[in-house]
Design an enzyme around this catalytic site. Structure first.
Site, short mmCIF file in Angstrom:
data_model
loop_
_atom_site.label_atom_id
_atom_site.label_comp_id
_atom_site.label_asym_id
_atom_site.label_seq_id
_atom_site.Cartn_x
_atom_site.Cartn_y
_atom_site.Cartn_z
N CYS A 81 -12.21 17.97 4.40
CA CYS A 81 -13.24 17.50 3.46
C CYS A 81 -14.64 17.73 4.02
CB CYS A 81 -13.04 16.01 3.17
SG CYS A 81 -14.24 15.33 2.01
N CYS A 87 -18.41 10.12 5.59
CA CYS A 87 -17.83 9.26 4.57
C CYS A 87 -16.91 8.23 5.23
CB CYS A 87 -17.04 10.09 3.57
SG CYS A 87 -16.22 9.11 2.29
N CYS A 90 -12.36 8.10 5.33
CA CYS A 90 -11.42 8.64 6.33
C CYS A 90 -12.05 8.53 7.71
CB CYS A 90 -11.10 10.11 6.05
SG CYS A 90 -10.29 10.41 4.47
N CYS A 166 -12.94 14.97 -2.49
CA CYS A 166 -12.15 13.89 -1.89
C CYS A 166 -10.71 14.34 -1.75
CB CYS A 166 -12.22 12.61 -2.72
SG CYS A 166 -11.43 11.20 -1.88
N GLN A 270 -0.05 -1.58 -4.05
CA GLN A 270 0.06 -0.71 -2.88
C GLN A 270 -0.75 0.56 -3.12
OE1 GLN A 270 1.35 -1.46 -0.02
NE2 GLN A 270 2.40 -3.35 -0.57
N PHE A 297 4.58 -14.56 -0.74
CA PHE A 297 3.38 -13.77 -1.06
C PHE A 297 3.82 -12.60 -1.95
CE2 PHE A 297 2.80 -15.66 3.14
CZ PHE A 297 1.61 -16.36 2.98
N GLU A 320 3.87 -17.17 -5.03
CA GLU A 320 2.57 -16.50 -5.04
C GLU A 320 1.50 -17.50 -5.42
OE1 GLU A 320 -0.65 -14.46 -4.92
OE2 GLU A 320 1.21 -13.51 -4.24
N ASP A 366 5.35 -10.90 2.95
CA ASP A 366 4.35 -9.83 2.76
C ASP A 366 2.97 -10.47 2.66
OD1 ASP A 366 3.03 -7.47 2.26
OD2 ASP A 366 3.72 -7.29 0.19
N CYS A 392 0.30 -5.28 6.72
CA CYS A 392 -0.75 -4.27 6.64
C CYS A 392 -1.71 -4.38 7.82
CB CYS A 392 -1.52 -4.38 5.32
SG CYS A 392 -2.30 -5.99 5.06
#
Length: 436
Positions: A81, A87, A90, A166, A270, A297, A320, A366, A392
C-alpha cells in the site's frame, strides 16, 4: 585560522556520517556482529535485535549496519500500500506472509511464557487474506470549501491520511471511500470533523455518519440519493448521540450459521467473515459433544447460534450485557426453539457463580479486550469440565489463563488467529480442561 582548523574537520565528519546513513551499501559496510540481527517482532510492531534494541519497520532476518542503515533480509518485503507506514490501519506490511504468521503465533506464545505458562499444543495460526475487513471507522475533516480528507488516522497521531488505496478493506467498503469523501465535501461544516462507520451486512453496506445533519428537505434528499445510488443496506445519522435512520429498504441483518439476526447500528462483529469462521470452527472442535453449554459475553450470538444445532439436544445459555444485542440474539434464537436461552446480564457486575457454572458441560468465554477477571475467578472455583476462551488480547488472556491454571485447569490447545491483516491486533481460541 585555529577556529577554521577546529571547525572544518567537524564539518567533514558530519558529512560522512550523513552519507553513511543515506547510502549504507554504497561504501561496503557490513554488520559488525550477530547482535545486529533482527530476531523477532515485538508486541507493538518494532523489530528487536539479538541484544534487545528496537528497530521500527524492520523484519526478522534484517541487520543493522554499523553506520545506522538497515540491510533487508529475506522476510522484508515491499509494502503493498502506498500509504504505509503513515496510515494507522496497518503496522506490519514490511513482513513476509511467513514472518507475519510467526508474529501472530509468537504473540500468543510469548504472552503465555510471560505468565510462566505453557500449552500442550499451539496450532499454526489462521491468517485472514487481504481485502477482507468487513467493518471500519473512517474519519473526515473539511479543510476548505471542497477540500475534504477522508480515511484512517496516521500512526500514533490525529493527522489524517486521505485514503486513495487500501489493502485491508473489503472492496465493497473501499468503493464507498470516494462517494463519502464527496458527500462530506458538500455537507460537512468547514474545519469540522466527521466520521463514517461502515459494516458489511447481508443486504450490503451499513453506513452510520457522524458530523452531518439533515437540516432541510434538500439535505435529506441529498442523503437519500446517496444511499440509493450506492445501494446501501442502511444509512443512519448520529444526532445528539442518538441514531436516526434515513434509509433501510429491508432490515439490516447478519447471519450466524443459517440464522439471520437483526444488526443494531455499530454493533460488534468479527472483523472478517474468514476470521469469524476460523474462530467458530475452533470452538466447535473444542466443544465436541457437549450438550449443556454457556456462552458468556455472547454478543449477537456468533457462537451460540452457529453451534446450537451441531449436537442433537444441545442447549445454549447466552449471557450478554448490552440490551440491544440480547434482543437481537433472542429474536434469532426463536428460530431454534428450545435451544437458545438468552439472559440480559452484566457479567462484570454479576458473574456466574460456581454453583451456576457447574450445571454446564462447557463454557465459552468471549470477553472484551480487558478480559474477564471476576468471571474467570468464578470459573477457576467451579467444576466445569471444559472452558473455551476466545480472546482479542493475548496479554489479558494470559493473565486470566494463569488464574484458571491455578484453579486446576490445563491449557490443552491454543489456536492463534490473525483477522487484522498486517496489524499488531491478535486473537485466539484456547481450550482449558479441568484436571484436578
Amino acid at each position: 585560522m585555529a577556529a577554521r582548523r577546529d571547525g572544518a574537520p567537524r564539518r567533514r565528519r558530519l558529512r560522512r556520517r550523513r552519507f553513511r546513513c543515506a547510502h549504507p551499501r554504497s561504501i561496503g559496510e557490513r554488520p559488525v556482529s550477530d547482535t545486529d540481527l533482527i530476531v523477532r517482532i515485538a508486541a507493538r510492531g518494532d523489530g528487536v535485535t539479538a541484544d534487545g534494541r528496537h528497530v521500527p519497520l524492520s523484519a526478522p532476518g534484517d541487520r543493522l549496519l554499523s553506520g545506522g542503515g538497515l540491510a533487508k533480509g529475506p522476510h522484508h518485503v515491499d509494502p503493498p500500500c502506498r500509504h504505509f507506514p503513515e496510515c494507522g490501519g496497518c503496522q506490519l506490511q514490511q513482513l513476509s506472509d511467513e514472518a507475519f504468521a510467526d508474529y501472530v503465533r509468537d504473540r500468543v506464545a510469548g504472552a503465555l511464557t510471560g505468565q510462566g505458562l505453557t500449552a500442550q499444543e499451539i496450532t499454526p495460526p489462521h491468517i485472514s487474506p487481504p481485502r477482507t475487513r468487513r467493518r471500519a471507522s473512517l474519519r473526515a475533516l473539511k479543510l476548505g470549501k471542497r477540500n475534504v480528507q477522508f480515511g484512517f488516522s496516521s500512526q500514533g497521531s490525529h493527522r489524517m491520511i486521505d485514503l486513495q488505496q487500501c489493502e485491508i478493506l473489503e472492496p465493497r467498503l473501499f468503493a464507498l471511500v470516494a462517494p463519502l469523501r464527496a458527500l462530506f465535501a458538500r455537507m460537512l461544516p468547514d474545519r469540522q470533523p466527521g466520521e463514517a462507520d461502515l459494516t458489511l451486512v447481508e443486504e450490503g453496506v451499513d453506513v452510520v455518519l457522524t458530523g452531518l445533519a439533515a437540516k432541510s428537505l434538500a439535505e435529506t434528499e441529498m442523503l437519500l440519493d446517496f444511499a440509493q445510488q450506492n445501494r446501501l443496506a442502511r444509512l443512519m445519522l448520529i444526532e445528539d448521540d442518538a441514531p436516526l435512520t434515513l434509509w433501510e429498504p429491508d432490515p439490516a441483518t447478519v447471519r450466524f450459521g443459517d440464522i439471520p439476526v437483526a444488526f443494531p447500528p455499530r454493533a460488534f462483529l468479527q472483523a472478517t467473515r474468514d476470521g469469524e469462521a476460523a474462530l467458530v470452527e475452533e470452538v466447535r472442535h473444542a466443544l465436541g459433544d457437549a450438550k449443556m453449554v454457556a456462552d458468556l459475553f455472547a454478543g449477537l450470538g456468533t457462537f451460540a447460534l452457529s453451534l446450537a444445532n451441531d449436537v442433537p439436544g444441545r442447549k445454549v445459555y447466552a449471557a450478554e450485557a448490552a440490551r440491544d444485542l440480547v434482543l437481537a440474539l433472542q429474536s434469532g434464537g426463536n428460530r431454534l426453539p428450545g435451544r437458545i436461552f438468552p439472559e440480559h446480564r452484566d457479567l462484570f457486575r454479576r458473574p456466574l457463580t460456581p454453583k451456576e457454572l457447574d450445571r454446564f458441560d462447557a463454557v465459552i468465554l468471549d470477553p472484551p479486550r480487558a478480559g474477564a477477571r471476576d468471571q474467570v475467578e468464578q470459573l477457576a472455583a467451579s467444576q466445569t469440565p471444559l472452558i473455551v476462551y476466545v480472546s482479542c488480547n493475548p496479554a489479558s488472556f494470559a493473565r486470566d489463563a494463569a488464574t484458571l491454571v491455578q484453579g486446576g485447569y490445563a491449557i490443552e490447545r491454543v489456536k492463534p488467529v490473525g483477522q487484522f491483516r498486517w496489524s499488531t491486533h491478535v486473537e485466539l481460541v484456547a481450550t482449558f480442561r479441568r484436571v484436578t
